[in-house]
Scaffold this motif. Structure first.
Motif, mmCIF file in Angstrom:
data_model
loop_
_atom_site.group_PDB
_atom_site.id
_atom_site.type_symbol
_atom_site.label_atom_id
_atom_site.label_comp_id
_atom_site.label_asym_id
_atom_site.label_seq_id
_atom_site.Cartn_x
_atom_site.Cartn_y
_atom_site.Cartn_z
ATOM 1 N N HIS A 203 0.826 -1.212 0.000
ATOM 2 C CA HIS A 203 0.000 0.000 0.000
ATOM 3 C C HIS A 203 0.862 1.264 0.000
ATOM 4 C CE1 HIS A 203 -3.775 -2.112 0.456
ATOM 5 N NE2 HIS A 203 -3.242 -2.828 1.426
ATOM 6 N N LEU A 204 1.949 1.234 0.751
ATOM 7 C CA LEU A 204 2.835 2.397 0.772
ATOM 8 C C LEU A 204 3.498 2.593 -0.584
ATOM 9 C CD1 LEU A 204 4.474 1.893 4.281
ATOM 10 C CD2 LEU A 204 2.812 3.648 3.625
ATOM 11 N N GLY A 205 3.853 1.493 -1.257
ATOM 12 C CA GLY A 205 4.410 1.587 -2.601
ATOM 13 C C GLY A 205 3.427 2.225 -3.565
ATOM 14 N N THR A 206 2.157 1.872 -3.414
ATOM 15 C CA THR A 206 1.120 2.485 -4.252
ATOM 16 C C THR A 206 1.013 3.979 -3.961
ATOM 17 O OG1 THR A 206 -0.094 0.406 -4.327
ATOM 18 C CG2 THR A 206 -1.331 2.401 -4.864
ATOM 19 N N ALA A 207 1.126 4.363 -2.683
ATOM 20 C CA ALA A 207 1.080 5.783 -2.318
ATOM 21 C C ALA A 207 2.253 6.527 -2.955
ATOM 22 C CB ALA A 207 1.104 5.941 -0.801
ATOM 23 N N ILE A 208 3.429 5.904 -2.962
ATOM 24 C CA ILE A 208 4.609 6.521 -3.580
ATOM 25 C C ILE A 208 4.387 6.687 -5.082
ATOM 26 C CG2 ILE A 208 7.040 6.126 -4.181
ATOM 27 C CD1 ILE A 208 6.672 6.979 -1.285
ATOM 28 N N LYS A 209 3.923 5.624 -5.731
ATOM 29 C CA LYS A 209 3.695 5.661 -7.183
ATOM 30 C C LYS A 209 2.682 6.744 -7.534
ATOM 31 C CE LYS A 209 1.143 2.416 -8.984
ATOM 32 N NZ LYS A 209 -0.056 3.034 -9.504
ATOM 33 N N ASN A 210 1.606 6.855 -6.755
ATOM 34 C CA ASN A 210 0.577 7.861 -7.012
ATOM 35 C C ASN A 210 1.108 9.278 -6.767
ATOM 36 O OD1 ASN A 210 -1.207 5.846 -7.668
ATOM 37 N ND2 ASN A 210 -2.206 5.833 -5.683
ATOM 38 N N ARG A 211 1.955 9.430 -5.740
ATOM 39 C CA ARG A 211 2.512 10.751 -5.458
ATOM 40 C C ARG A 211 3.434 11.199 -6.588
ATOM 41 N NH1 ARG A 211 0.986 15.343 -3.241
ATOM 42 N NH2 ARG A 211 2.761 16.589 -2.607
ATOM 43 N N ILE A 212 4.240 10.277 -7.085
ATOM 44 C CA ILE A 212 5.129 10.598 -8.196
ATOM 45 C C ILE A 212 4.306 11.021 -9.410
ATOM 46 C CG2 ILE A 212 6.761 9.618 -9.854
ATOM 47 C CD1 ILE A 212 7.826 7.897 -7.491
ATOM 48 N N ALA A 213 3.231 10.297 -9.692
ATOM 49 C CA ALA A 213 2.368 10.648 -10.830
ATOM 50 C C ALA A 213 1.743 12.024 -10.623
ATOM 51 C CB ALA A 213 1.286 9.587 -11.006
ATOM 52 N N HIS A 214 1.321 12.316 -9.399
ATOM 53 C CA HIS A 214 0.722 13.619 -9.106
ATOM 54 C C HIS A 214 1.749 14.742 -9.276
ATOM 55 C CE1 HIS A 214 -1.677 16.723 -7.160
ATOM 56 N NE2 HIS A 214 -0.634 16.990 -6.398
ATOM 57 N N LEU A 215 2.947 14.535 -8.741
ATOM 58 C CA LEU A 215 3.986 15.558 -8.870
ATOM 59 C C LEU A 215 4.354 15.792 -10.328
ATOM 60 C CD1 LEU A 215 6.303 14.597 -5.885
ATOM 61 C CD2 LEU A 215 4.802 16.597 -6.054
ATOM 62 N N ARG A 216 4.436 14.709 -11.097
ATOM 63 C CA ARG A 216 4.755 14.833 -12.523
ATOM 64 C C ARG A 216 3.646 15.613 -13.245
ATOM 65 N NH1 ARG A 216 8.071 12.159 -15.605
ATOM 66 N NH2 ARG A 216 8.350 10.492 -14.101
ATOM 67 N N GLU A 217 2.400 15.323 -12.916
ATOM 68 C CA GLU A 217 1.268 16.012 -13.549
ATOM 69 C C GLU A 217 1.293 17.503 -13.237
ATOM 70 O OE1 GLU A 217 -3.409 16.155 -12.571
ATOM 71 O OE2 GLU A 217 -2.628 14.145 -12.959
ATOM 72 N N ARG A 218 1.510 17.842 -11.966
ATOM 73 C CA ARG A 218 1.559 19.258 -11.578
ATOM 74 C C ARG A 218 2.748 19.962 -12.243
ATOM 75 N NH1 ARG A 218 -2.382 21.498 -10.874
ATOM 76 N NH2 ARG A 218 -1.282 23.146 -9.817
ATOM 77 N N TYR A 219 3.874 19.281 -12.310
ATOM 78 C CA TYR A 219 5.061 19.843 -12.961
ATOM 79 C C TYR A 219 4.761 20.145 -14.424
ATOM 80 C CZ TYR A 219 9.542 19.918 -15.366
ATOM 81 O OH TYR A 219 10.589 20.265 -16.177
ATOM 82 N N ASN A 220 4.153 19.198 -15.122
ATOM 83 C CA ASN A 220 3.849 19.395 -16.547
ATOM 84 C C ASN A 220 2.881 20.543 -16.769
ATOM 85 O OD1 ASN A 220 5.589 17.438 -17.524
ATOM 86 N ND2 ASN A 220 4.070 15.816 -17.330
ATOM 87 N N VAL A 221 1.914 20.705 -15.879
ATOM 88 C CA VAL A 221 0.971 21.821 -16.011
ATOM 89 C C VAL A 221 1.728 23.140 -15.924
ATOM 90 C CG1 VAL A 221 -0.889 23.047 -14.795
ATOM 91 C CG2 VAL A 221 -1.084 20.599 -15.205
ATOM 92 N N HIS A 222 2.596 23.265 -14.919
ATOM 93 C CA HIS A 222 3.333 24.518 -14.749
ATOM 94 C C HIS A 222 4.367 24.720 -15.857
ATOM 95 C CE1 HIS A 222 1.398 25.521 -11.039
ATOM 96 N NE2 HIS A 222 1.708 24.345 -10.517
ATOM 97 N N LYS A 223 5.007 23.649 -16.263
ATOM 98 C CA LYS A 223 6.000 23.747 -17.345
ATOM 99 C C LYS A 223 5.330 24.232 -18.627
ATOM 100 C CE LYS A 223 7.319 20.199 -19.730
ATOM 101 N NZ LYS A 223 7.836 18.941 -20.206
ATOM 102 N N ASN A 224 4.175 23.671 -18.959
ATOM 103 C CA ASN A 224 3.468 24.074 -20.178
ATOM 104 C C ASN A 224 2.996 25.522 -20.090
ATOM 105 O OD1 ASN A 224 3.880 21.585 -21.368
ATOM 106 N ND2 ASN A 224 1.938 20.758 -20.634
ATOM 107 N N GLU A 225 2.603 25.951 -18.917
ATOM 108 C CA GLU A 225 2.180 27.333 -18.743
ATOM 109 C C GLU A 225 3.368 28.281 -18.949
ATOM 110 O OE1 GLU A 225 -0.463 30.296 -18.424
ATOM 111 O OE2 GLU A 225 -0.972 28.182 -18.413
ATOM 112 N N LEU A 226 4.515 27.890 -18.419
ATOM 113 C CA LEU A 226 5.710 28.726 -18.585
ATOM 114 C C LEU A 226 6.196 28.739 -20.028
ATOM 115 C CD1 LEU A 226 7.678 27.849 -15.350
ATOM 116 C CD2 LEU A 226 6.602 30.035 -15.920
ATOM 117 N N LYS A 227 5.997 27.645 -20.745
ATOM 118 C CA LYS A 227 6.407 27.588 -22.157
ATOM 119 C C LYS A 227 5.633 28.598 -22.999
ATOM 120 C CE LYS A 227 7.950 22.997 -23.360
ATOM 121 N NZ LYS A 227 7.506 21.749 -23.996
#
Length: 188
Positions: A139-163
């Motif tokens: 379950h903790l591994g799933t939490a890590i995997k989901n957090r990484i996906a969330h951080l990547r998604e938020r990063y891409n949103v901000h990166k695209n906005e800055l582009k």
């Protein structure tokens, strides 16, 4: 009463019974064999899982947004950044000229290894996570995997906005590369 009349009444009764069963089925009230006495007798109990201590526990929950856990995301990113294997496994930029791979292990196992480092490290005990055990790794591994996906998604949103601002083109004296009539050209 004639046999024809009796038969007709019986058919009407059976038809009403079928209609009532159909209405119950439509509403999702159909009783399964497992819930009836007959179904319980015939049910194969050899496949039933025995109740274990692990199955009685609720799965762990990591509240990433909690104020006292604000350092968790940074710790997670630091763990990933320190290992080229993790960088490759989670599709982060692995740097120039690196030919490293994910180590032949799938992302689920990498997530569990990171969870072990972050939450269960005996060299760095953290009272916030004292309730977590090795049994919680999946379950903790799933939490890590989901957090990484969330951080990547938020990063891409901000990166695209800055582009969209085109600031990088101005820094490199490439204003003329912006397509005529595009949103970017209007900003430059």
């Amino acid at each position: 009463m004639s046999p024809a009349a009796t038969r007709s009444e019986k058919e009407i009764f059976e038809a009403k019974l079928l209609l009532a069963e159909a209405a119950d089925n439509k509403k999702g009230r159909k009783k399964s064999k497992a819930s009836s006495a007959e179904g319980k007798e015939n049910r194969d109990t050899s496949k039933a899982k025995p109740k274990t201590e692990k199955s009685k526990r609720r799965p762990p929950v990591v509240v990433w947004a909690d104020e006292k856990n604000h350092d968790l995301s940074w710790s997670l990113l630091n763990i990933i950044e320190e290992s080229e294997v993790y960088l490759v496994a989670f599709n982060f930029d692995k740097g120039q000229g690196s030919n490293n791979s994910g180590g032949g292990v799938n992302a689920k196992l990498h997530s569990q290894a990171i969870a072990r480092q972050l939450f269960l490290d005996p060299h760095k005990p953290d009272l916030r996570f004292s309730q977590f055990t090795e049994d919680d790794l999946e379950h903790l591994g799933t939490a890590i995997k989901n957090r990484i996906a969330h951080l990547r998604e938020r990063y891409n949103v901000h990166k695209n906005e800055l582009k969209k601002t085109g600031h990088g083109l101005l820094e490199e004296d490439k204003e003329d590369e912006a397509e005529e009539g595009s949103e970017l050209a209007l900003l430059i």
